[in-house]
Design an enzyme around this catalytic site. Structure first.
Site, PDB file in Angstrom:
ATOM      1  N   VAL A   1      11.951  10.326  -8.756  1.00 61.30           N
ATOM      2  CA  VAL A   1      11.125  11.389  -9.330  1.00 61.30           C
ATOM      3  C   VAL A   1      10.912  11.134 -10.821  1.00 61.30           C
ATOM      4  CG1 VAL A   1      10.992  13.862  -9.851  1.00 61.30           C
ATOM      5  CG2 VAL A   1      11.820  13.103  -7.614  1.00 61.30           C
ATOM      6  N   CYS A   2      11.973  10.741 -11.517  1.00 61.04           N
ATOM      7  CA  CYS A   2      11.877  10.517 -12.961  1.00 61.04           C
ATOM      8  C   CYS A   2      11.021   9.298 -13.289  1.00 61.04           C
ATOM      9  CB  CYS A   2      13.271  10.371 -13.555  1.00 61.04           C
ATOM     10  SG  CYS A   2      14.262  11.867 -13.373  1.00 61.04           S
ATOM     11  N   THR A   3      10.998   8.329 -12.386  1.00 60.46           N
ATOM     12  CA  THR A   3      10.109   7.177 -12.589  1.00 60.46           C
ATOM     13  C   THR A   3       8.661   7.647 -12.666  1.00 60.46           C
ATOM     14  OG1 THR A   3      11.628   5.654 -11.484  1.00 60.46           O
ATOM     15  CG2 THR A   3       9.305   5.004 -11.560  1.00 60.46           C
TER      16      THR A   3
ATOM     17  N   HIS B   1      16.823  13.142 -17.948  1.00 55.82           N
ATOM     18  CA  HIS B   1      16.785  12.597 -16.592  1.00 55.82           C
ATOM     19  C   HIS B   1      18.212  12.287 -16.162  1.00 55.82           C
ATOM     20  CE1 HIS B   1      12.433  12.169 -16.993  1.00 55.82           C
ATOM     21  NE2 HIS B   1      12.700  11.816 -18.231  1.00 55.82           N
TER      22      HIS B   1
ATOM     23  N   LEU C   1       8.154   9.713 -16.113  1.00 51.59           N
ATOM     24  CA  LEU C   1       8.011   8.908 -17.324  1.00 51.59           C
ATOM     25  C   LEU C   1       6.676   8.173 -17.321  1.00 51.59           C
ATOM     26  CD1 LEU C   1      11.636   7.549 -17.750  1.00 51.59           C
ATOM     27  CD2 LEU C   1      10.504   9.326 -19.051  1.00 51.59           C
TER      28      LEU C   1
END
Length: 211
Positions: free
Chosen positions: A44-46, A37, A49
């Site tokens: 977006v990465c939140t 990330h 994950l």
């Protein structure tokens, strides 16, 4: 150094959100998914994950251990995990690697200068128990990963590692598979007793052998 399919995945030691780990020791005899990330607290990465944490049981039943990576510190990761758990209604238990000096990012060629000189691209690696790289996917920052596809590919990789088959386009676990061309048509019944279809001499299908 670029990582290609079939290469041995480089080992490393790193600080993570759950403490220091040795990558090989952490994987043990499991399959692995390592995905990167650009930074903590990215939207977006939140969601990614959170989705990964929600799929914990799916990864476990496939004997897959997951690790994420971000260039921020382990302390920053812990704060981000709190946000992820809150906003995605889940519990992140897998480690997020702290890579502020970009050691792991460079080891796995996660820095693409034409995209960014400093931030990791969003690469994902599937690694087999013998530490070989079996899949690489790299996404742009604007597009969230499809984790149903990640699980689908792992199903295919685990199946094709044990049987002389390949999986067709859009294949999903439980559907018919393709008999590899190294097996002669006359030898198929002995290897695949569930039956087979000859669509073309080079295209033979059989029910999934491990179902």
């Amino acid at each position: 150094m670029s990582i290609r399919l079939g290469d041995t995945a480089p080992n490393f030691q790193a600080n993570t959100s759950i403490g220091k780990i040795d990558f090989y020791d952490y994987l043990g005899d499991s399959w692995g998914v390592l995905f990167s990330h650009p930074a903590d607290y990215t939207p977006v990465c939140t969601t990614e994950l959170g989705r990964t944490a929600a799929l914990k049981d799916e990864f476990e039943k496939r004997n897959v251990k997951v690790l994420a990576l971000s260039v921020d510190s382990a302390e920053s990761h812990k704060g981000w995990i709190s946000d992820i758990n809150e906003t995605q209604n889940t519990s992140v238990e897998f480690p997020i690697i702290a890579d502020p000096d970009k050691t792991v990012a460079n080891l796995y060629d996660m820095i693409h200068p034409n995209a960014s000189e400093t931030l990791t691209v969003r690469s994902l690696f599937v690694i087999s128990p013998d530490k070989k790289v079996k899949l690489t996917i790299t996404y742009p920052a604007s597009t969230g990963r499809n984790f149903n596809e990640v699980l689908r590919v792992i199903d295919s990789l685990q199946l094709t590692a044990n049987y002389s088959v390949a999986t067709p386009a859009d294949w999903k676990d439980g559907e018919d598979v393709i008999v590899v061309n190294s097996i002669k048509t006359e030898d198929i019944p002995a290897k695949f007793p569930k039956g087979h279809k000859v669509i073309k001499p080079y295209l033979r299908t059989t029910p999934q052998p491990n179902k």
